[in-house]
Design an enzyme around this catalytic site. Structure first.
Site, PDB file in Angstrom:
ATOM      1  N   GLY A 208      35.727  51.640  40.659  1.00 13.39           N
ATOM      2  CA  GLY A 208      37.118  51.642  40.183  1.00 13.39           C
ATOM      3  C   GLY A 208      37.236  51.788  38.669  1.00 13.39           C
ATOM      4  N   ILE A 209      38.187  51.043  38.133  1.00 12.08           N
ATOM      5  CA  ILE A 209      38.487  51.152  36.701  1.00 12.08           C
ATOM      6  C   ILE A 209      37.274  50.738  35.860  1.00 12.08           C
ATOM      7  CG2 ILE A 209      39.928  50.208  34.850  1.00 12.08           C
ATOM      8  CD1 ILE A 209      42.210  49.965  36.970  1.00 12.08           C
ATOM      9  N   ASP A 228      28.752  42.954  37.861  1.00  9.86           N
ATOM     10  CA  ASP A 228      29.569  42.846  39.077  1.00  9.86           C
ATOM     11  C   ASP A 228      28.921  41.832  40.002  1.00  9.86           C
ATOM     12  OD1 ASP A 228      31.336  43.542  41.394  1.00  9.86           O
ATOM     13  OD2 ASP A 228      31.886  45.214  40.081  1.00  9.86           O
ATOM     14  N   GLY A 278      38.683  41.889  38.599  1.00 12.59           N
ATOM     15  CA  GLY A 278      39.915  41.257  39.060  1.00 12.59           C
ATOM     16  C   GLY A 278      40.017  41.373  40.566  1.00 12.59           C
ATOM     17  N   LEU A 285      54.388  32.899  48.150  1.00 11.41           N
ATOM     18  CA  LEU A 285      54.007  31.550  47.721  1.00 11.41           C
ATOM     19  C   LEU A 285      54.156  30.539  48.858  1.00 11.41           C
ATOM     20  CD1 LEU A 285      53.057  29.803  45.332  1.00 11.41           C
ATOM     21  CD2 LEU A 285      55.444  29.405  44.789  1.00 11.41           C
ATOM     22  N   ASN A 287      53.642  30.893  51.882  1.00 13.47           N
ATOM     23  CA  ASN A 287      52.555  31.024  52.867  1.00 13.47           C
ATOM     24  C   ASN A 287      51.167  30.959  52.238  1.00 13.47           C
ATOM     25  OD1 ASN A 287      54.575  31.603  54.729  1.00 13.47           O
ATOM     26  ND2 ASN A 287      54.502  33.789  54.252  1.00 13.47           N
ATOM     27  N   ASN A 335      55.811  40.523  41.155  1.00 14.13           N
ATOM     28  CA  ASN A 335      55.691  41.352  42.354  1.00 14.13           C
ATOM     29  C   ASN A 335      55.715  40.460  43.587  1.00 14.13           C
ATOM     30  OD1 ASN A 335      55.505  43.817  43.536  1.00 14.13           O
ATOM     31  ND2 ASN A 335      53.317  44.089  43.173  1.00 14.13           N
ATOM     32  N   TYR A 341      48.467  36.437  41.531  1.00 13.01           N
ATOM     33  CA  TYR A 341      47.976  37.565  40.727  1.00 13.01           C
ATOM     34  C   TYR A 341      48.818  37.720  39.449  1.00 13.01           C
ATOM     35  CZ  TYR A 341      46.478  42.394  39.750  1.00 13.01           C
ATOM     36  OH  TYR A 341      45.983  43.534  39.168  1.00 13.01           O
ATOM     37  N   THR A 377      42.904  53.553  42.835  1.00 17.65           N
ATOM     38  CA  THR A 377      41.584  52.930  43.068  1.00 17.65           C
ATOM     39  C   THR A 377      41.561  52.346  44.476  1.00 17.65           C
ATOM     40  OG1 THR A 377      42.244  50.712  42.374  1.00 17.65           O
ATOM     41  CG2 THR A 377      41.411  52.178  40.648  1.00 17.65           C
TER      42      THR A 377
HETATM   43  P1  NAI Z   1      38.569  47.173  42.237  1.00 16.38           P
HETATM   44  O1  NAI Z   1      38.813  46.165  43.302  1.00 16.38           O
HETATM   45  O2  NAI Z   1      38.367  48.590  42.640  1.00 16.38           O
HETATM   46  O3  NAI Z   1      37.331  46.721  41.330  1.00 16.38           O
HETATM   47  C1  NAI Z   1      37.213  45.419  40.836  1.00 16.38           C
HETATM   48  C2  NAI Z   1      35.757  45.100  40.630  1.00 16.38           C
HETATM   49  O4  NAI Z   1      35.662  43.744  40.145  1.00 16.38           O
HETATM   50  C3  NAI Z   1      34.944  45.177  41.925  1.00 16.38           C
HETATM   51  O5  NAI Z   1      33.790  45.969  41.745  1.00 16.38           O
HETATM   52  C4  NAI Z   1      34.619  43.733  42.223  1.00 16.38           C
HETATM   53  O6  NAI Z   1      33.408  43.546  42.936  1.00 16.38           O
HETATM   54  C5  NAI Z   1      34.572  43.137  40.826  1.00 16.38           C
HETATM   55  N1  NAI Z   1      34.701  41.680  40.861  1.00 16.38           N
HETATM   56  C6  NAI Z   1      35.602  40.956  41.578  1.00 16.38           C
HETATM   57  N2  NAI Z   1      35.354  39.650  41.425  1.00 16.38           N
HETATM   58  C7  NAI Z   1      34.314  39.543  40.568  1.00 16.38           C
HETATM   59  C8  NAI Z   1      33.595  38.426  40.053  1.00 16.38           C
HETATM   60  N3  NAI Z   1      33.910  37.150  40.385  1.00 16.38           N
HETATM   61  N4  NAI Z   1      32.553  38.675  39.228  1.00 16.38           N
HETATM   62  C9  NAI Z   1      32.204  39.937  38.902  1.00 16.38           C
HETATM   63  N5  NAI Z   1      32.852  41.018  39.374  1.00 16.38           N
HETATM   64  C10 NAI Z   1      33.895  40.831  40.214  1.00 16.38           C
HETATM   65  O7  NAI Z   1      39.779  47.018  41.227  1.00 16.38           O
HETATM   66  P2  NAI Z   1      40.390  48.059  40.175  1.00 16.38           P
HETATM   67  O8  NAI Z   1      41.563  48.691  40.788  1.00 16.38           O
HETATM   68  O9  NAI Z   1      39.320  48.880  39.586  1.00 16.38           O
HETATM   69  O10 NAI Z   1      40.950  47.019  39.083  1.00 16.38           O
HETATM   70  C11 NAI Z   1      40.236  46.669  37.912  1.00 16.38           C
HETATM   71  C12 NAI Z   1      41.112  45.731  37.089  1.00 16.38           C
HETATM   72  O11 NAI Z   1      42.362  46.364  36.815  1.00 16.38           O
HETATM   73  C13 NAI Z   1      41.442  44.414  37.805  1.00 16.38           C
HETATM   74  O12 NAI Z   1      41.474  43.365  36.857  1.00 16.38           O
HETATM   75  C14 NAI Z   1      42.834  44.666  38.350  1.00 16.38           C
HETATM   76  O13 NAI Z   1      43.546  43.479  38.539  1.00 16.38           O
HETATM   77  C15 NAI Z   1      43.425  45.509  37.241  1.00 16.38           C
HETATM   78  N6  NAI Z   1      44.571  46.327  37.647  1.00 16.38           N
HETATM   79  C16 NAI Z   1      44.420  47.349  38.551  1.00 16.38           C
HETATM   80  C17 NAI Z   1      45.518  48.120  38.901  1.00 16.38           C
HETATM   81  C18 NAI Z   1      45.419  49.267  39.845  1.00 16.38           C
HETATM   82  O14 NAI Z   1      46.445  49.923  40.086  1.00 16.38           O
HETATM   83  N7  NAI Z   1      44.273  49.584  40.407  1.00 16.38           N
HETATM   84  C19 NAI Z   1      46.842  47.834  38.348  1.00 16.38           C
HETATM   85  C20 NAI Z   1      46.869  46.753  37.414  1.00 16.38           C
HETATM   86  C21 NAI Z   1      45.769  46.030  37.084  1.00 16.38           C
END
Ligand code: NAI
Length: 436
Positions: A208-209, A228, A278, A285, A287, A335, A341, A377
């Site tokens: 992802g990001i 990760d 993340g 809330l 539930n 949201n 979150y 993502t």
């Molecule tokens: P994703 O779910 O694709 O990737 C998140 C990564 O964080 C995963 O590889 C996961 O294994 C890792 N992770 C989770 N818990 C962890 C932990 N305890 N220790 C180490 N690694 C851990 O998510 P995405 O979409 O790439 O999001 C990345 C960030 O961007 C997050 O903080 C998310 O909340 C934020 N975000 C994403 C949005 C979106 O539209 N995708 C929108 C707004 C914020």
């Protein structure tokens, strides 16, 4: 995960049908690539109401002109705007040129901080934010509109911000206000690879990001440490190997997370710390059991607070270092189903605003956040179809962002010349209607 509608509207039958049916046609965005690394056209520089600057604008790699048929960018110096009457000159400058800006072009208004002791100047400078946010919604065709506020008359503080905003790297950043401090920026030794010789650590980098952030920081010259959870180790190692990076399987909520990070650093030091990991555990809330609440707060907020504190306290983050945390527009707008979150992401914004000035004063480190909107993502692919489609379209570009859009914004905040950018929450959301 793919945006099929955007793809369809780019085909000949798609163009025909959308025209006939009057359907929206999102513009293909010009994003950075080695083949097309810059905006294609000149930068038109205009002034409204006399400049308040005490020196020339920094060079940002585009040819500067004072008249152009089809500018790739328009920079309006509105630093001298000091009262409501001056706003007529803002209109007079932009009105004749706004239609001529090239597709995927940029409009940036350069303003001054609103004065606490001059309500006429404050009103006029705040008016610029309203103008920028509205023009961003009107302008279309992949073009963006942003406001940069200087703290002092010297324009050098704006260099890294203007370079970013007038480049394809900011394709999904629009309707934003970036406030700069008067810190004098430092220049990187190698502008083409500004993070050469620096170490960056990215959490949640297996996919992802985070994977994209790791890739862009490596492109910019950094040695990257990708973190990760151990169960994502296969993806993590694949990402790290591709980038010549180091893989560190680690749950960032572990008690010894900061210690394990510190002991992995090549020379015990870190230049760029990106808190990207993340999770979501959505439920209303009423539930939501306590464990779902705390899992999200632990990963998204508490671990960020704890590792930041520990790495700053031990001096692991070098002077000139950069901390970039990941918020979300959910933390700004709220949201349904995401009290946990949104609380965690709003918490990130609180952390950044409070810590930034102190971290700069005590450690020479900046602290900023990116706040992504709808990014394509696996996290958003899991959102139910109708909500997903609404999230994708409800922004000025009519499409979702890509992980690389957040990665480029992170790289801008991590840039050695971005010292004057501190305490900012930069939305990377295509000017989402949520929380606008
Ligand atoms: P994703 O779910 O694709 O990737 C998140 C990564 O964080 C995963 O590889 C996961 O294994 C890792 N992770 C989770 N818990 C962890 C932990 N305890 N220790 C180490 N690694 C851990 O998510 P995405 O979409 O790439 O999001 C990345 C960030 O961007 C997050 O903080 C998310 O909340 C934020 N975000 C994403 C949005 C979106 O539209 N995708 C929108 C707004 C914020």
């Amino acid at each position: 995960m793919a945006d099929r509608y955007l793809h369809f509207t780019g085909t000949a039958p798609g163009r025909f049908l959308t025209r006939r049916l009057g359907l929206p046609r999102p513009a293909p965005l010009h994003r950075w690539s080695p083949e097309r690394p810059a905006l294609e056209g000149p930068l038109l520089v205009l002034t409204a109401a006399g400049s308040g600057l005490d020196g020339p604008l920094p060079g940002i790699g585009l040819k500067t002109v004072t008249a152009a048929d089809r500018p790739a960018g328009v920079l309006l110096d509105a630093t001298g705007v000091a009262g409501a009457a001056d706003l007529a000159s803002v209109h007079a400058a932009l009105h004749p040129v706004v239609r001529t800006v090239a597709d995927s072009g940029r409009v940036v208004v350069l303003g001054a901080r609103p004065c606490a002791d001059d309500h006429h100047q404050a009103a006029a400078q705040e008016a610029l934010a309203g103008l920028v946010r509205s023009l961003g919604k009107e302008i279309g065709r992949g073009r963006t509109v942003n406001l940069v506020r200087l703290a002092a008359p010297s324009p050098t503080a704006a260099e890294s911000t203007l370079r970013f905003l007038f480049s394809p790297k900011s394709a999904y950043v629009s309707g934003q206000v970036v406030e700069l401090t008067d810190t004098v920026p430092r220049q990187p030794a190698d502008p083409a690879r500004p993070l050469t010789g620096r170490t960056a650590l990215v959490t949640g980098a297996a996919r992802g990001i985070g994977a994209s952030v790791a890739e862009v920081l490596a492109r910019d010259g950094a040695h990257v440490i990708c973190v990760d959870v151990p169960r994502a180790q296969a993806d993590l190692v694949r990402t790290a190997d591709r980038l010549g990076a180091t893989a560190l399987p680690l749950d960032i909520t572990a008690d010894d997370a900061a210690y394990r990070i510190a002991s992995t650093l090549p020379d015990s030091h870190l230049d760029v710390l990106v808190h990207n990991a993340g999770i979501t555990r959505d439920r209303r809330l009423a539930n939501m059991p306590a464990d779902r609440w705390s899992q999200v707060v632990d990963v998204n907020l508490s671990s960020v607070l704890d590792t930041t504190d520990a790495l700053l306290k031990t001096g692991a983050v070098r002077r000139g270092g950069r901390i970039v945390a990941t918020a979300s527009i959910a933390g700004i707008a709220g949201n349904t189903g995401q009290t946990n979150y949104a609380a965690s992401k709003a918490g990130i914004i609180g952390l950044v605003r409070s810590l930034a000035p102190r971290a700069a004063a005590a450690h020479g480190v900046t602290v900023n956040a990116v706040a992504p909107g709808f990014i394509e993502t696996m996290m958003t692919a899991a959102v139910p179809l109708l909500i997903r489609e609404a999230g994708r379209r409800m922004n000025s570009h009519g499409q979702g962002g890509l992980p690389v859009d957040v990665a480029e914004a992170t790289a801008y905040l991590a840039h050695p010349s971005s010292g004057p950018v501190n305490g900012q929450v930069l939305r990377v959301c295509g000017q989402s209607l949520l929380g606008a």
